[in-house]
Design a protein around this motif. Sequence first.
Motif, PDB file in Angstrom:
ATOM      1  N   ARG A   8      -0.168   3.948   8.900  1.00 53.92           N
ATOM      2  CA  ARG A   8      -0.794   2.787   9.516  1.00 53.92           C
ATOM      3  C   ARG A   8       0.293   1.869  10.092  1.00 53.92           C
ATOM      4  O   ARG A   8       1.208   1.451   9.375  1.00 53.92           O
ATOM      5  CB  ARG A   8      -1.646   2.042   8.499  1.00 53.92           C
ATOM      6  CG  ARG A   8      -2.862   2.836   8.020  1.00 53.92           C
ATOM      7  CD  ARG A   8      -3.441   2.259   6.759  1.00 53.92           C
ATOM      8  NE  ARG A   8      -2.453   2.280   5.672  1.00 53.92           N
ATOM      9  CZ  ARG A   8      -2.718   1.922   4.425  1.00 53.92           C
ATOM     10  NH1 ARG A   8      -3.914   1.508   4.086  1.00 53.92           N
ATOM     11  NH2 ARG A   8      -1.768   1.983   3.501  1.00 53.92           N
ATOM     12  N   ASP A  31      -2.157   5.667  12.977  1.00 50.62           N
ATOM     13  CA  ASP A  31      -3.200   4.704  13.326  1.00 50.62           C
ATOM     14  C   ASP A  31      -2.505   3.414  13.726  1.00 50.62           C
ATOM     15  O   ASP A  31      -2.039   2.647  12.873  1.00 50.62           O
ATOM     16  CB  ASP A  31      -4.129   4.477  12.130  1.00 50.62           C
ATOM     17  CG  ASP A  31      -5.198   3.427  12.409  1.00 50.62           C
ATOM     18  OD1 ASP A  31      -5.364   3.039  13.581  1.00 50.62           O
ATOM     19  OD2 ASP A  31      -5.849   2.984  11.444  1.00 50.62           O
ATOM     20  N   ARG A  92      -1.819  -3.980   4.420  1.00 46.97           N
ATOM     21  CA  ARG A  92      -2.448  -2.655   4.455  1.00 46.97           C
ATOM     22  C   ARG A  92      -1.638  -1.660   5.277  1.00 46.97           C
ATOM     23  O   ARG A  92      -1.991  -0.481   5.344  1.00 46.97           O
ATOM     24  CB  ARG A  92      -3.850  -2.780   5.075  1.00 46.97           C
ATOM     25  CG  ARG A  92      -4.767  -3.741   4.346  1.00 46.97           C
ATOM     26  CD  ARG A  92      -5.942  -4.202   5.217  1.00 46.97           C
ATOM     27  NE  ARG A  92      -6.702  -3.073   5.716  1.00 46.97           N
ATOM     28  CZ  ARG A  92      -7.741  -2.525   5.084  1.00 46.97           C
ATOM     29  NH1 ARG A  92      -8.119  -3.015   3.920  1.00 46.97           N
ATOM     30  NH2 ARG A  92      -8.389  -1.516   5.610  1.00 46.97           N
ATOM     31  N   ALA A  93      -0.561  -2.104   5.918  1.00 47.27           N
ATOM     32  CA  ALA A  93       0.183  -1.258   6.852  1.00 47.27           C
ATOM     33  C   ALA A  93       1.364  -0.567   6.170  1.00 47.27           C
ATOM     34  O   ALA A  93       1.856  -1.008   5.126  1.00 47.27           O
ATOM     35  CB  ALA A  93       0.681  -2.092   8.030  1.00 47.27           C
ATOM     36  N   GLU A 387     -12.859  -3.591   8.139  1.00 45.61           N
ATOM     37  CA  GLU A 387     -11.636  -3.449   7.339  1.00 45.61           C
ATOM     38  C   GLU A 387     -11.275  -4.695   6.548  1.00 45.61           C
ATOM     39  O   GLU A 387     -10.663  -4.595   5.482  1.00 45.61           O
ATOM     40  CB  GLU A 387     -10.470  -3.041   8.251  1.00 45.61           C
ATOM     41  CG  GLU A 387     -10.694  -1.708   8.963  1.00 45.61           C
ATOM     42  CD  GLU A 387      -9.524  -1.282   9.829  1.00 45.61           C
ATOM     43  OE1 GLU A 387      -8.395  -1.773   9.573  1.00 45.61           O
ATOM     44  OE2 GLU A 387      -9.731  -0.482  10.759  1.00 45.61           O
TER      45      GLU A 387
END
Length: 404
Positions: A8, A31, A92-93, A387
Amino acid sequence: MHALAGVRVLDLTHYIAGPYCTKLLADFGADVLKIERPPAGDPARRLGPFPNDTPHLETSALFLHLNTNKRSLTLNLKTEEGRRIALRLAERADVLVENFRPGTLARLGLDVKELHARNPRLIITSISNFGQTGPYRDLKASEITLYAMGGPMNVTGHRDHEPLKLGGNVVQYHAGAVAAFATLLALYAVEMGRPYGEHLDVSIYETQAGFRDRRTVYLTAHAYTGDIGRRPEAGVRPGVGVRPAKDGYVNIFAGGPDRFARFLRMIGREDLIGDERTRNLLLLNQHPELAQEIERSYLDWLMVHPKREAAAIAQQHRLLAAPVNEIRDVVEDPAFNERGAFEVIDHPYTGPLKYPGRPFIMSATPRPPARRAPLLGEHTVQVLCEELGYRREDVARLRAQGVV
C-alpha cells in the motif's frame, strides 16, 4: 499474484519525478492512493500535450501516462481534518512518497518523526531537487538546471557553440526510477524482518551525478587524470554521427580501421580501401579534402536509401547503425508491438489510447491489467467511507469545507 500485490502506497507527489516513482510501483501491482489538492489536483493535469490542443484537467497526456493504475483522493493537507485523514492513511500504508520542498512535510504536520511514531515500519521516500540537507537544499531548479549542474551538458554539442541539453524530461524520469528502486530496497528490508522503516532522501541532482550515461566515465576520468571533458570540434567525420537519408535520418558509426573499410565498401568507395589515409579517422582528419570527398559519396548513397533500409544495409556490413525514429515510428515499430511494449487503455474523456507499457518482462509474475489514470478525486468517497469509516454526509460536509 502480482509482484507488488498487497503493498500500500500513499502518494503525495506531483509533476513528474515523484509520480513516475509511484507509477512504477502501481504498474506492478501496488495499491497506490494518489493525494491531490482540491480543486485542481496535480499540476501535471495542466501540462500538455492535450487532444486538439484544448487544455482539460482529465486529458493531459503527461498526467495520464504518469498515473496509470492509481486511485485519486482529493485532500487539502493544509486543513486540520485533512492532516488527520492523511495521518490515518499513513498508518495503513507500507510506503509514503512525497516530493514537496524540504521542510514542507513537517510544516504540514506530517514530519517524519510523527509518521514513524504512528507507523514504525513505514518507508518514507522524499524526492527533492538537491536533497533534504546541504547548501543547495532550498534552491529552486528545473530540468535544464539539474541537467546542467549534474549532467554531461558541458560535453554535449559542438565546441564552438553553447552546451546542449537532451530533449524531454530525462532528469525527472531517471530520478523517479532511482526513487522506486530505493523504495523497493527499503521495503525488502522491512519484509525480511527489520522491525522499522526509514526515511529515504533522494536528491535529483545527485541522481544525475551518478547517472550511467557518460557521467560515470567522465567522473572516473577526472579522478584519474584531471580531465574535465570537452565538446567535440565541429568538422566532417565520415561514418560518424547522424546524417539525412531519403526519408529521414540515420545514425551509422564506422569508427575503427576494420569498420571504416566496411563502410567504404558499403558506399561504393572500394577504391579507397587500403589507402593509408583512410586507415583510421584520426589520419583521415589530417586530409580534409579527402574527408569531404568521402562525405559527398556517403550522402549520395544515403539519398537513395530510406532510413530503415540504410540502417539494415549497414548492419549487414557489420556496422553499428539505426534509424532515427520519430514518435510515429516508435509507436508503429514491429519489435515493440510484437513484444507488447504498448498497452491500449480506454478513458472516458480521451477514448482508447496506446500507452507505453512495462519497462521489463517478468517470466513468472504477471502484471495486472492496465487501468487508466484516475479522474480527479474519483476514489474520494470510496476511500473515506469504505476504508476510514466516514459517512456520505460527512464527505459532503468535508467538500463544503474545502477539505476534500
